[in-house]
Design a protein around this motif. Structure first.
Motif, PDB file in Angstrom:
ATOM      1  N   LYS A  76      23.559  82.352  12.025  1.00 58.72           N
ATOM      2  CA  LYS A  76      23.699  80.983  11.503  1.00 58.72           C
ATOM      3  C   LYS A  76      23.705  80.972   9.980  1.00 58.72           C
ATOM      4  CE  LYS A  76      20.297  77.957  12.065  1.00 58.72           C
ATOM      5  NZ  LYS A  76      19.443  76.938  12.711  1.00 58.72           N
ATOM      6  N   TYR A  95      26.414  76.479  10.270  1.00 60.87           N
ATOM      7  CA  TYR A  95      27.600  76.989  10.944  1.00 60.87           C
ATOM      8  C   TYR A  95      27.292  78.327  11.617  1.00 60.87           C
ATOM      9  CZ  TYR A  95      29.643  73.603   7.730  1.00 60.87           C
ATOM     10  OH  TYR A  95      29.925  72.458   7.036  1.00 60.87           O
ATOM     11  N   LEU A 110      33.927  80.712  10.742  1.00 60.90           N
ATOM     12  CA  LEU A 110      32.806  79.779  10.633  1.00 60.90           C
ATOM     13  C   LEU A 110      33.063  78.639  11.606  1.00 60.90           C
ATOM     14  CD1 LEU A 110      32.110  79.670   6.786  1.00 60.90           C
ATOM     15  CD2 LEU A 110      31.173  81.185   8.536  1.00 60.90           C
ATOM     16  N   ASN A 111      32.088  78.422  12.480  1.00 62.23           N
ATOM     17  CA  ASN A 111      32.258  77.521  13.620  1.00 62.23           C
ATOM     18  C   ASN A 111      31.179  76.441  13.597  1.00 62.23           C
ATOM     19  OD1 ASN A 111      31.688  76.868  16.711  1.00 62.23           O
ATOM     20  ND2 ASN A 111      33.762  77.708  16.597  1.00 62.23           N
ATOM     21  N   LYS A 112      31.509  75.266  14.073  1.00 60.92           N
ATOM     22  CA  LYS A 112      30.551  74.149  14.080  1.00 60.92           C
ATOM     23  C   LYS A 112      29.317  74.435  14.939  1.00 60.92           C
ATOM     24  CE  LYS A 112      34.033  70.514  13.404  1.00 60.92           C
ATOM     25  NZ  LYS A 112      34.676  69.338  14.036  1.00 60.92           N
ATOM     26  N   ALA A 114      26.338  76.211  15.673  1.00 61.72           N
ATOM     27  CA  ALA A 114      25.431  77.130  14.990  1.00 61.72           C
ATOM     28  C   ALA A 114      24.259  77.545  15.870  1.00 61.72           C
ATOM     29  CB  ALA A 114      24.898  76.487  13.708  1.00 61.72           C
ATOM     30  N   VAL A 128      35.695  75.882  11.779  1.00 63.02           N
ATOM     31  CA  VAL A 128      35.816  75.161  10.506  1.00 63.02           C
ATOM     32  C   VAL A 128      36.760  75.918   9.576  1.00 63.02           C
ATOM     33  CG1 VAL A 128      34.547  74.346   8.481  1.00 63.02           C
ATOM     34  CG2 VAL A 128      33.516  74.184  10.743  1.00 63.02           C
TER      35      VAL A 128
END
Length: 280
Positions: A76, A95, A110-112, A114, A128
């Motif tokens: 994260k 993220y 990077l992804n929403k 987390a 993202v």
């Protein structure tokens, strides 16, 4: 009746089993690293798996597949302010860091989400940003997966992922100049502005090569009210940058005497350098 007694005993044993706990060190211990970049706090929470004699990239961590970038929960990344990651804007928030390792190129994601466990439920629609980086080969192996901040400047740092003999870096930047300039304009305009405000404003103008006349005007306000070796040094270095060596030497000499009395070696050297650079 016997069946009831057996069921009650089984129930009690299950409760006892559920309550029994033995705490041992985690195979992939949790870790947190944090760094201020510009004015933003950047924090990474992750788990650290070990090699234990195994081959990782291209084997235990397959090439071409989404990886959780560590072990257990998804790694994260949390940023307190909007930052630039690989020259792309990343809003404040948390993220998940997913990666797709390959021999000659890694994809950083990077992804929403987390708070996922692993990459089992990875959803690309929640990405993202995505970008690629080139891996570096390390001269000696890193046993435990390691994330660290490297290559600092006042407004930048690299987030380095290191394991086995591979290292990839993610550039992070936070340039707070616009915010600082707005604060300077607001704070120095207040009638009650004190020496701390003027000192910070003058020093920021000096560090960023702005209007030296304005910086000197603020430095004058500081020295007029607070004659210390560090305030003399502020005004001396501004005068030196403006080419006024006579004024710089006068302040540096007074500041040097005070610094010597205080035994502050760092400021003694600072004033001596101005005197040396401003030989007449």
């Amino acid at each position: 009746m016997k069946k009831l007694v057996f069921s009650a005993a089984l129930f009690l044993s299950l409760i006892s089993f559920a309550q029994a706990q033995i705490t041992t060190p985690a195979a992939s211990p949790a870790a947190t690293v944090a760094q201020t970049v510009g004015l933003a706090k950047v924090t990474v929470d992750y788990s650290r798996p070990a090699l234990k004699g195994r081959k990782m990239f291209g084997d235990q961590v397959p090439y071409g597949k989404v990886w959780r970038t560590g072990a257990n929960m998804i790694t994260k990344l949390t940023v307190s302010d909007e930052v630039m990651v690989n020259n792309q804007k990343l809003p404040a928030g948390s993220y998940g860091i997913y990666t797709i390792p390959n021999a000659n190129e890694w994809t950083i994601i990077l992804n929403k989400d987390a708070n996922a466990f692993g990459a089992f439920n990875y959803k690309p629609e929640n990405d993202v940003m995505r970008f690629t980086v080139k891996p570096e080969r390390l001269t000696s192996p890193v046993e435990y997966f390691t994330i660290a901040f490297t290559d600092f400047s006042p407004t930048t740092a690299n987030l380095a992922l290191q394991w086995e003999t591979t290292r990839v870096t993610i550039p992070v930047k936070h340039d707070p100049d616009a915010r600082i300039m707005a604060q300077i304009q607001e704070q120095t305009a207040k009638p009650e502005a004190g020496t701390g405000i003027y000192f910070a404003a003058a020093d920021y103008y000096y560090q960023t090569n702005r209007d030296m006349k304005q910086a000197l005007a603020w430095a004058n306000k500081v020295v007029d009210k607070d004659k210390q070796y560090w305030t003399y040094y502020l005004r001396a270095k501004i005068a030196a940058k403006m080419g006024d060596c006579k004024a710089a030497r006068t302040d540096a000499q007074q500041g040097l005497e005070l610094a010597q009395k205080a035994g502050d070696d760092a400021y003694i050297k600072n004033h001596q350098k101005i005197l040396a650079d401003c030989k007449m």
